[in-house]
Design an enzyme around this catalytic site. Structure first.
Site, short mmCIF file in Angstrom:
data_model
loop_
_atom_site.label_atom_id
_atom_site.label_comp_id
_atom_site.label_asym_id
_atom_site.label_seq_id
_atom_site.Cartn_x
_atom_site.Cartn_y
_atom_site.Cartn_z
N SER A 82 0.82 -1.20 0.00
CA SER A 82 0.00 0.00 0.00
C SER A 82 0.86 1.26 0.00
O SER A 82 2.03 1.22 0.32
CB SER A 82 -0.92 0.01 1.21
OG SER A 82 -0.20 0.40 2.35
N LYS A 83 0.19 2.34 -0.37
CA LYS A 83 0.91 3.62 -0.45
C LYS A 83 1.52 3.98 0.89
O LYS A 83 2.47 4.73 0.97
CB LYS A 83 -0.02 4.76 -0.90
CG LYS A 83 -1.07 4.36 -1.91
CD LYS A 83 -2.39 3.94 -1.22
CE LYS A 83 -2.97 2.70 -1.92
NZ LYS A 83 -3.74 1.80 -1.07
N ARG A 84 0.90 3.44 1.94
CA ARG A 84 1.39 3.75 3.28
C ARG A 84 2.82 3.26 3.48
O ARG A 84 3.56 3.82 4.27
CB ARG A 84 0.50 3.10 4.33
CG ARG A 84 -0.82 3.82 4.47
CD ARG A 84 -1.54 3.35 5.70
NE ARG A 84 -2.87 3.93 5.78
CZ ARG A 84 -3.79 3.55 6.66
NH1 ARG A 84 -3.50 2.57 7.49
NH2 ARG A 84 -4.96 4.12 6.69
N ASP A 85 3.17 2.18 2.78
CA ASP A 85 4.53 1.67 2.89
C ASP A 85 5.55 2.75 2.54
O ASP A 85 6.63 2.82 3.12
CB ASP A 85 4.73 0.47 1.96
CG ASP A 85 3.86 -0.70 2.35
OD1 ASP A 85 3.38 -0.71 3.50
OD2 ASP A 85 3.66 -1.60 1.53
N LYS A 86 5.17 3.57 1.58
CA LYS A 86 6.08 4.62 1.13
C LYS A 86 6.27 5.66 2.23
O LYS A 86 7.39 6.05 2.53
CB LYS A 86 5.54 5.29 -0.14
CG LYS A 86 5.70 4.43 -1.38
CD LYS A 86 5.44 5.21 -2.64
CE LYS A 86 4.05 4.95 -3.16
NZ LYS A 86 3.76 5.66 -4.41
#
Length: 506
Positions: free
Chosen positions: A257-261
């Site tokens: 997910s974008k949250r990983d970034k």
RNA sequence: GCCCCCAUCGUCUAGUGGCCUAGGACACUGGCUUUUCAUGCCAGCAACGGGAGUUCAAUUCUCCCUGGGGGUACCA
């Protein structure tokens, strides 16, 4: 279950405009696209923009761009047009409302007047009593007139689908028959209080109207399908073929997910690639990305692993799609990219390189502005690279101005200063020899270096390395002949001179 | 909690009852090639989650357990 034989295959990809195309979404597109191309059918793109709160500005343009980069074209949809449009759900409200009215009249749908607080109470009660369903169907069900009156009073009113009291079996082309017993699904919302349809409803109406024959989507939709089938029965729609694909995860088993970034950035780590655009910007080839994701949940049944898009169209079949979730192994993708970089037609490779230069941030301006011919030669000299940033690392110095070369102290010490400035001594000699060299070509430069080596009975590295450090500032560059030719005689000599001036006195 | 899906090397996977001393690829380890960095080449390491059945024979069929995942929204 349904008679779709003889009908032309029509598949769709239906993203929500919430940002760039996710890599998992790319795999979904790919399999849909392959199914269409394989069967000579149509691939339709539909934008599911029914949640205005999640809508992100230029998402559609970004998604289209990602699809183009991957090489997947759509037959109907934004920019392409088509007979089944409009292809934005936000422009299809009247279509949904027509069908909604039918369901309201038949009694398969009804107005529901509960407030959010009331719904929350229901959920709490259901949890406390360990009941399966949290929404209690009102009794009596509000009449159409009551619902419309509530609307006129500016009350928040939704429409719910009356879930039939029967078992529903989904025939899935990948998973087989999946039966959900009656009483497992509550009456769900099909029209929100803002008048927009929910995903379930819009999806069912659109798939029918767009004559979709096969719905290939992620397994996270499996439990939605009985809802869709129930609505199709209510409306007299055809049930398409369904196929639910395994999900793609990170190596640690978490969702990509974008949250990983954001998380990585917080920890000071390099952000992982999550969206298609991330891979593009990071210097991967679309061929490699496509090839790699094609093998996540699908395989040809033999040992082949190298597939172009065209070869995938020939080879792909739905019955070779597996059921097991996959983890996204970036190491393996890197290997695929290396192979593709080595095997791709050079014209295409160079085109991809230029795309990388313009798409990626942190590319020095002098490289962006560089002469095309020189860029081509530079790329050629870097064969064996893994991803495009490696190319920059290796030949970036060529494009800098001669005065901007910075010398890596470690390299200077090891290659030039060691053994009482032996490297500098070689440079002293080489500068006159190179100056005298009339034919500035790879062949003649290498011959010259060879001659020097033989005359002095030293190894190639003893000459090549000092030259390399002198012109690049580091120990990393293409083969020495290529390096000097790329640089040109004038810059080569200028840089060697500058390097010699920096020599530490003994 | 309830419902659903899944289960072979660290990872992606082949395998559809005997061809399996379980194959390929990535990663890893060792070696070779090499003027640097890479690439390339060769070799090695490494798996059928557990337990009951069915069968002359189970990785392959059935059941249970365990584990992983998904769903349970006025998000898609």
């Amino acid at each position: 279950m349904t008679k779709l034989e003889g009908t032309k295959v029509r598949v769709r990809f239906a993203p929500s405009p919430t940002g760039y195309l996710h890599i998992g979404g790319a795999r979904t597109v790919l399999f849909n696209w392959l199914l269409a191309r394989k069967s000579g059918g149509k691939f339709i793109l539909r934008i599911e923009d029914t949640d205005r709160s999640r809508h992100v500005g230029d998402s559609v343009a970004k998604i289209l761009d990602d699809l183009r980069w991957l090489g997947m074209t759509w037959d109907e949809g934004p920019e392409a047009g088509g007979d089944a449009g409009p292809y934005f759900q936000s422009e299809r409200l009247s279509l949904y409302n027509e069908h909604l009215a039918r369901m309201l009249e038949s009694g398969d749908a009804y107005y529901a007047l509960e407030t959010p607080q009331e719904l929350e109470t229901m959920r709490e009660n259901a949890r406390a009593e360990k009941r399966i369903l949290s929404y209690d169907r009102p009794s009596p069900i509000p009449t159409i007139e009551e619902g419309e009156a509530a609307k006129r009073d500016r009350k928040k009113v939704v429409v719910r689908f009356k879930m039939p009291d029967e078992d529903i079996t989904v025939c899935d082309d990948i998973l087989g028959d999946v039966t959900l017993k009656s009483g497992q699904i509550e009456d769900f919302v099909i029209q929100k209080s803002d008048g927009f349809p929910t995903y379930h409803f819009a999806c069912v109406v659109d798939d029918e109207l767009m004559k979709i024959t096969h719905v290939l989507r992620g397994q996270e939709h499996l439990m939605n399908t009985p809802k869709h089938v129930a609505m199709q029965r209510s409306l007299g729609f055809t049930t398409p073929h369904y196929a639910h694909m395994p999900v793609i995860f990170n190596m640690n088993g978490s969702k990509m997910s974008k949250r990983d970034k954001e998380k990585a950035l917080k920890n000071g780590d390099p952000p992982p690639e999550i969206d298609v655009n991330d891979f593009r910007v990071a210097g991967y080839l679309p061929e490699a990305v496509v090839n790699f994701i094609s093998l996540l949940g699908w395989n040809p049944g033999d040992d082949r692993e190298h597939f172009s898009l065209g070869e995938l169209v020939e080879t792909f079949t739905l019955d070779r799609v597996g059921k097991t979730n996959a983890k996204f192994d970036r190491e393996k993708l890197l290997a695929f990219n290396t192979n593709w970089a080595a095997s791709l037609d050079f014209g295409l490779l160079f085109k991809a390189f230029c795309d990388f230069l313009s798409a990626s941030e942190n590319i020095p301006q002098e490289i962006r502005d560089a002469d095309e011919k020189k860029l081509r030669e530079a790329l050629k000299a870097c064969s064996g690279f893994r991803i495009f940033p490696d190319v920059i690392k290796k030949v970036g110095f060529v494009f800098a101005s001669d005065n901007d070369i910075e010398f890596d102290p470690k390299a200077v010490k090891k290659v030039l200063a060691k053994n009482e400035n032996a490297g500098y001594a070689i440079l002293d000699h080489m500068i006159t020899r190179l100056e005298a060299l009339a034919d500035w070509s790879v062949g003649s430069i290498e011959r010259l270096i060879n001659d020097v080596c033989e005359a002095r009975d030293i190894k190639m590295g003893n000459v090549a390395q000092p030259l390399r450090v002198a012109v690049s500032g580091s120990t990393i560059s293409p083969a020495i002949g290529d390096t000097l030719v790329l640089l040109g005689k004038k810059s080569t000599l200028a840089r060697i001179r500058k390097c010699l001036m920096n020599r530490e006195p003994k």
